[in-house]
Design an enzyme around this catalytic site. Structure first.
Site, PDB file in Angstrom:
ATOM      1  N   HIS A   1       0.826  -1.203   0.000  1.00 30.97           N
ATOM      2  CA  HIS A   1       0.000   0.000   0.000  1.00 30.97           C
ATOM      3  C   HIS A   1       0.865   1.259   0.000  1.00 30.97           C
ATOM      4  CE1 HIS A   1      -3.419   2.537   0.773  1.00 30.97           C
ATOM      5  NE2 HIS A   1      -2.914   2.941   1.915  1.00 30.97           N
TER       6      HIS A   1
ATOM      7  N   HIS B   1       9.213  17.993 -14.675  1.00 31.91           N
ATOM      8  CA  HIS B   1      10.079  16.820 -14.792  1.00 31.91           C
ATOM      9  C   HIS B   1      11.094  16.734 -13.650  1.00 31.91           C
ATOM     10  CE1 HIS B   1      11.866  13.479 -16.876  1.00 31.91           C
ATOM     11  NE2 HIS B   1      13.040  14.090 -16.973  1.00 31.91           N
TER      12      HIS B   1
END
Length: 133
Positions: A24, A103
């Site tokens: 998770h 980016h």
């Protein structure tokens, strides 16, 4: 006892082993052919040649077996690709929450991933980070 080998879906044992360890909120990077090497995270390199396989090939095979909570992608992807390419990615992403960010910020997330799958994809800024739900 009868045993059978895998006959469909993801067949690569290294990818299967990698995704079996993701829990998770852990993340997984699916990257293009030119993505930098990150020595601190496990990399499974499945690039065969320019364009084979693609990031979307891997994503589309992962989606049925990997519960994705969200996706990250560089915002430069939109300005660097034609509309048909952007549409292909959107179709594969479906309704999954998507965050596009610069980016440089995207790459800051990479070292925290459990692993990276390197493809032969030439799509500019087509790299994605998946967070497990």
């Amino acid at each position: 006892m009868i045993t059978r080998m895998l006959q469909s879906g993801i067949l690569n044992p290294h990818i299967l082993q990698l995704i079996a360890r993701i829990r998770h909120t852990n993340t997984l990077v699916i990257a293009d052919w030119a993505f930098p090497f990150w020595p601190q995270i496990e990399t499974v390199d499945i690039s065969l040649t320019h364009g084979i396989p693609t990031v979307l090939d891997v994503l589309d095979l992962l989606t049925p077996v990997f519960k994705i909570g969200r996706i990250w992608q560089a915002e430069e992807f939109l300005a660097s690709n034609r509309e048909d390419c952007v549409d292909r990615f959107a179709k594969s992403f479906g309704d999954l929450p998507l965050t596009r960010e610069p980016h440089v910020d995207f790459k800051k997330r990479v070292p925290h991933a459990i692993g990276l799958i390197r493809t032969g994809d030439p799509t500019p800024y087509g790299n994605i980070i998946l967070e497990s739900a």
